[in-house]
Design an enzyme around this catalytic site. Structure first.
Site, PDB file in Angstrom:
ATOM      1  N   GLN A  27      13.602-129.792  14.877  1.00 30.48           N
ATOM      2  CA  GLN A  27      14.788-129.185  14.270  1.00 30.48           C
ATOM      3  C   GLN A  27      15.427-130.127  13.272  1.00 30.48           C
ATOM      4  O   GLN A  27      15.819-129.733  12.186  1.00 30.48           O
ATOM      5  CB  GLN A  27      15.836-128.788  15.325  1.00 30.48           C
ATOM      6  CG  GLN A  27      15.400-127.645  16.198  1.00 30.48           C
ATOM      7  CD  GLN A  27      14.909-126.460  15.397  1.00 30.48           C
ATOM      8  OE1 GLN A  27      15.641-125.912  14.596  1.00 30.48           O
ATOM      9  NE2 GLN A  27      13.648-126.091  15.565  1.00 30.48           N
ATOM     10  N   ASP A  77       8.622-120.703  16.357  1.00 30.65           N
ATOM     11  CA  ASP A  77       8.838-120.617  14.908  1.00 30.65           C
ATOM     12  C   ASP A  77       7.713-119.849  14.222  1.00 30.65           C
ATOM     13  O   ASP A  77       7.912-119.305  13.141  1.00 30.65           O
ATOM     14  CB  ASP A  77       8.908-122.025  14.293  1.00 30.65           C
ATOM     15  CG  ASP A  77      10.267-122.648  14.474  1.00 30.65           C
ATOM     16  OD1 ASP A  77      11.236-121.905  14.694  1.00 30.65           O
ATOM     17  OD2 ASP A  77      10.367-123.889  14.407  1.00 30.65           O
ATOM     18  N   HIS A 119      43.358 -80.957  15.149  1.00 32.51           N
ATOM     19  CA  HIS A 119      42.334 -81.281  16.151  1.00 32.51           C
ATOM     20  C   HIS A 119      42.430 -80.308  17.337  1.00 32.51           C
ATOM     21  O   HIS A 119      41.436 -79.745  17.783  1.00 32.51           O
ATOM     22  CB  HIS A 119      42.527 -82.711  16.682  1.00 32.51           C
ATOM     23  CG  HIS A 119      42.066 -83.797  15.760  1.00 32.51           C
ATOM     24  ND1 HIS A 119      42.658 -84.054  14.549  1.00 32.51           N
ATOM     25  CD2 HIS A 119      41.058 -84.700  15.869  1.00 32.51           C
ATOM     26  CE1 HIS A 119      42.045 -85.075  13.964  1.00 32.51           C
ATOM     27  NE2 HIS A 119      41.060 -85.486  14.747  1.00 32.51           N
ATOM     28  N   GLU A 169      21.066-122.093  19.584  1.00 29.23           N
ATOM     29  CA  GLU A 169      20.122-121.213  18.912  1.00 29.23           C
ATOM     30  C   GLU A 169      18.771-121.260  19.647  1.00 29.23           C
ATOM     31  O   GLU A 169      18.221-120.228  20.013  1.00 29.23           O
ATOM     32  CB  GLU A 169      19.961-121.683  17.464  1.00 29.23           C
ATOM     33  CG  GLU A 169      19.004-120.848  16.636  1.00 29.23           C
ATOM     34  CD  GLU A 169      18.695-121.489  15.279  1.00 29.23           C
ATOM     35  OE1 GLU A 169      19.029-122.674  15.081  1.00 29.23           O
ATOM     36  OE2 GLU A 169      18.096-120.796  14.441  1.00 29.23           O
ATOM     37  N   HIS A 170      18.242-122.464  19.830  1.00 30.93           N
ATOM     38  CA  HIS A 170      16.981-122.659  20.560  1.00 30.93           C
ATOM     39  C   HIS A 170      17.272-123.486  21.812  1.00 30.93           C
ATOM     40  O   HIS A 170      17.925-124.517  21.724  1.00 30.93           O
ATOM     41  CB  HIS A 170      15.974-123.464  19.729  1.00 30.93           C
ATOM     42  CG  HIS A 170      15.675-122.889  18.388  1.00 30.93           C
ATOM     43  ND1 HIS A 170      16.230-123.376  17.229  1.00 30.93           N
ATOM     44  CD2 HIS A 170      14.859-121.872  18.014  1.00 30.93           C
ATOM     45  CE1 HIS A 170      15.771-122.678  16.191  1.00 30.93           C
ATOM     46  NE2 HIS A 170      14.943-121.750  16.635  1.00 30.93           N
ATOM     47  N   HIS A 178      14.469-130.107   9.600  1.00 33.09           N
ATOM     48  CA  HIS A 178      14.796-128.974   8.736  1.00 33.09           C
ATOM     49  C   HIS A 178      15.845-129.340   7.697  1.00 33.09           C
ATOM     50  O   HIS A 178      15.790-128.896   6.556  1.00 33.09           O
ATOM     51  CB  HIS A 178      15.366-127.816   9.565  1.00 33.09           C
ATOM     52  CG  HIS A 178      14.326-126.832  10.008  1.00 33.09           C
ATOM     53  ND1 HIS A 178      13.606-126.085   9.149  1.00 33.09           N
ATOM     54  CD2 HIS A 178      13.890-126.489  11.248  1.00 33.09           C
ATOM     55  CE1 HIS A 178      12.766-125.300   9.812  1.00 33.09           C
ATOM     56  NE2 HIS A 178      12.911-125.537  11.101  1.00 33.09           N
TER      57      HIS A 178
END
Lengths: 434, 434
Positions: free
Chosen positions: B259, B361, B420, B327-328, B262
């Site tokens: 990670q 991934d 209505h 996230e992961h 990235h």
């Protein structure tokens, strides 16, 4: 007078495109004001929420009275008539039953490589529901927002509802109680949204905020999005009725007016394959507008944004409907199920002449929070899904890593992400040494 | 050096809160620029898109060359090695199989009042996928966005991908072809998002736009939201690894680095119940950083945002994980399934030491587009649901209208919405006269 269009007219396409593109809402730009309110609530917490409530709602609160006490709620609920209470309970039961069927299933399986894959759903831990005050304080909207949250399993559900001059709507409090809401705060505006998103000394922050509101509330929801989840930002209401001549014009007129009476920006459209029937409905609308309580609002909406469109057949009606992508779609035709099959984009469909849209607003079971402004092309009404999130699961075995790991390493290399590849290759190398 | 925290330390809570709140991303404020670009593309269509592409990508285009021709796509695809092609196809097959299981079911039933209720799902008609150019042009992201759209049944799927100086990534074009993408345009930036949302002479508008991009793309997606649907705005990537001492420190180090490599704003956190193991992993990270290709990026991320947290047991690890809402999440422990049961908030969970996150991934099957920045508390990874919308259906019979109509009229009256109520009562009155 609403617009009368006919697909046979030479200028139909231009007129219809103009109708689709009509800007019905002028949102004031309140973003700077709202940004300041949010910053102030983050900085000063309860004190700022209390200050703004005094300013906007003419109501003096303390941290202890921000929240309705159980005794107050009971007291308000006791004021509701038996008839209203029974109607709310019937509505709640039907909404609960419908939304319970929406609960998605977890899944888990082992694939041919030996890997176990799947997902599981879990509820948002805490959600906040905005309920407008004053005229637009609708108990039905409390049910429609709160019940899906509770069915989804939200542990803590808080309502914020402004009470200008201290006046609360007993039906709103009863609806909240019936729906199982956990906390009710007598605050509103951007300050209430900020309090829900960021928390104060008294109000714990939530993870998701839903519910309708004015321009300030909408701007605040947009601003806190990311910090918390939000639902859609709803625009003015709309109805499209597709009706053939085998209908009572007055019933269709009332269905059109039931959206028009919401808001001068609302839009009611009739599509019919019978021009004379279209005229009869328009006449029935005019007649009802003579006596309707909200005739000023409904009349302005019908005059400015209403339309009667004559088509050559129902296939053409379905095609136009998909271009409109209506929030509410009534199919008052001989075979509504067959016509429904030809529709792709609509928030909610009401089939047949005995299903006026107002049924769906209250007691049908489906949600009345629906995509407006053509967004049914890409979004759905509120549901349990809005209060759930999904975690994906994967578990490799030694064999499955051997089977698919090399492809991952190849792709990692092609993306120049060396550590990604090494994290797979280091494991494969160790396995191969054994 | 990353941070070392221990839940037994007196200042743990303060340090952990600071870690959670660390601002990892400085988004430049490009909103005014983006608003102008969108307005210009709406006003001038292709000509403006072409002008901006020449300005930003140094590429001269005509309306005829905005889109890759079939021959060009074939030519690029032919450059891809057999190994890369096989890896992409394996990944696509697995992603397709996983997402096919996500397809939700329509439902229809008759309730005790005789009303028929239900819903049906339909696909968004047209979707657009943004693919970044240059270094971040990942073929795997093309698969992860395009396959769910096609599995959902999106009829028309268009890709926009900038090709600075005319350079395209053959793997991106092959991934698009494998995924069944219908149109590929060599444009990018806010102008490409505007073209997808509003259309030009050459590019038909879409209903939904997904895919990652830089600050301009993110701002453009926010701006066109409402006109079209968008997916989440993703932040920098994150991984949390919970590992006990029965792991190879180097494997865990590589997972953390996968990670970190990235983005300098990425965040990698290890939680372990063994302080010594934590030190071993940190040492292994340092060792790998000596040689890793992207060591500058990965090293900065690990130094600035990395953390090793020592807990007293795995229950404490699970509780901290839910506060992070990663996230992961990798669970490299003796019984990962048992630990997984204790986790509520995570985008994707990878179970056991043979499931490095990099598998997810590329080839695992689940989507790699996942909620970042703690948004797993309220949102989910990309799925077929992002390309579907639900239409609710209701059909009353005479009996069901008689059974539940009066409650709707009661609630309409309580909300002062006369039309209505009348739309229901007019029908009930007519039925009672019969």
């Amino acid at each position: 007078m609403p617009q009368f269009l006919n697909t046979q007219d030479a200028d139909f396409e231009a007129s219809f495109t103009a109708l689709l593109g009509a800007k019905r809402e002028d949102s004031p730009d309140v973003d700077a004001v709202v940004a300041q309110i949010i910053a102030d609530v983050r900085a000063h917490g309860d004190a700022e929420v209390i200050r703004l409530t005094e300013k906007f709602d003419r109501l003096e609160l303390t941290p202890e009275t921000l929240r309705f006490s159980e005794a107050e709620i009971e007291e308000y609920c006791a004021r509701v008539s038996d008839e209203d209470r029974a109607a709310l309970e019937l509505a709640a039961d039907r909404i609960r039953a419908y939304h319970a069927r929406q609960m998605p299933a977890d899944d888990s399986w082992t694939d041919e490589s030996g890997a176990t894959l799947g997902w599981r759903w879990s509820a948002v831990s805490a959600a906040g529901l905005y309920v407008p005050g004053g005229l637009a304080s609708y108990p039905s909207s409390v049910l429609m927002n709160a019940i899906p949250a509770k069915v989804a399993g939200v542990g803590r559900l808080a309502i914020v509802v402004p009470t200008p001059d201290g006046i609360a709507n007993p039906l709103v409090l009863l609806a909240a109680k019936i729906a199982g809401v956990d906390e009710i705060y007598r605050i509103g505006g951007a300050q209430a949204v900020a309090a829900l998103a960021y928390g104060t000394e008294t109000i714990e922050p939530v993870d998701k905020i839903t519910g309708p509101g004015n321009a300030f509330v909408a701007a605040a929801k947009r601003r806190v999005f990311g910090k918390v989840g939000i639902d859609m930002i709803a625009g003015p209401s709309e109805i499209l009725v597709i009706a053939d001549k085998y209908n009572t014009p007055d019933w269709i007129a009332l269905d059109l007016l039931s959206q028009a009476e919401h808001d001068e920006s609302a839009q009611s459209i009739l599509i019919t394959d019978d021009a004379e029937f279209g005229q009869q409905v328009a006449a029935a609308v005019d007649k009802r507008l003579e006596t309707l309580q909200r005739r000023d609002i409904a009349g302005a909406s019908w005059r400015d944004f209403g339309a009667v469109i004559v088509v050559k057949d129902l296939d053409e009606a379905a095609a136009l409907s998909d271009r409109i992508a209506p929030e509410h779609l009534e199919l008052c035709v001989q075979d509504p199920d067959a016509l429904s099959e030809k529709i792709t984009h609509a928030g909610a469909i009401f089939l047949g002449q005995f299903t006026p849209e107002a049924i769906g607003d209250y007691v049908g079971g489906p949600n009345h929070v629906l995509p407006t402004a053509r967004s049914a092309r890409f979004s759905s009404g509120l549901s349990v899904m809005d209060f759930l999130k999904r975690t994906t699961l994967s578990k490799m075995t030694v064999d499955s890593l051997r089977a698919i790991g090399p492809a991952a390493a190849t792709l990692a290399e092609s993306e120049s992400l060396e550590a990604h590849g090494l994290s797979v290759l280091a494991r494969l190398d160790a396995l191969n040494e054994k």
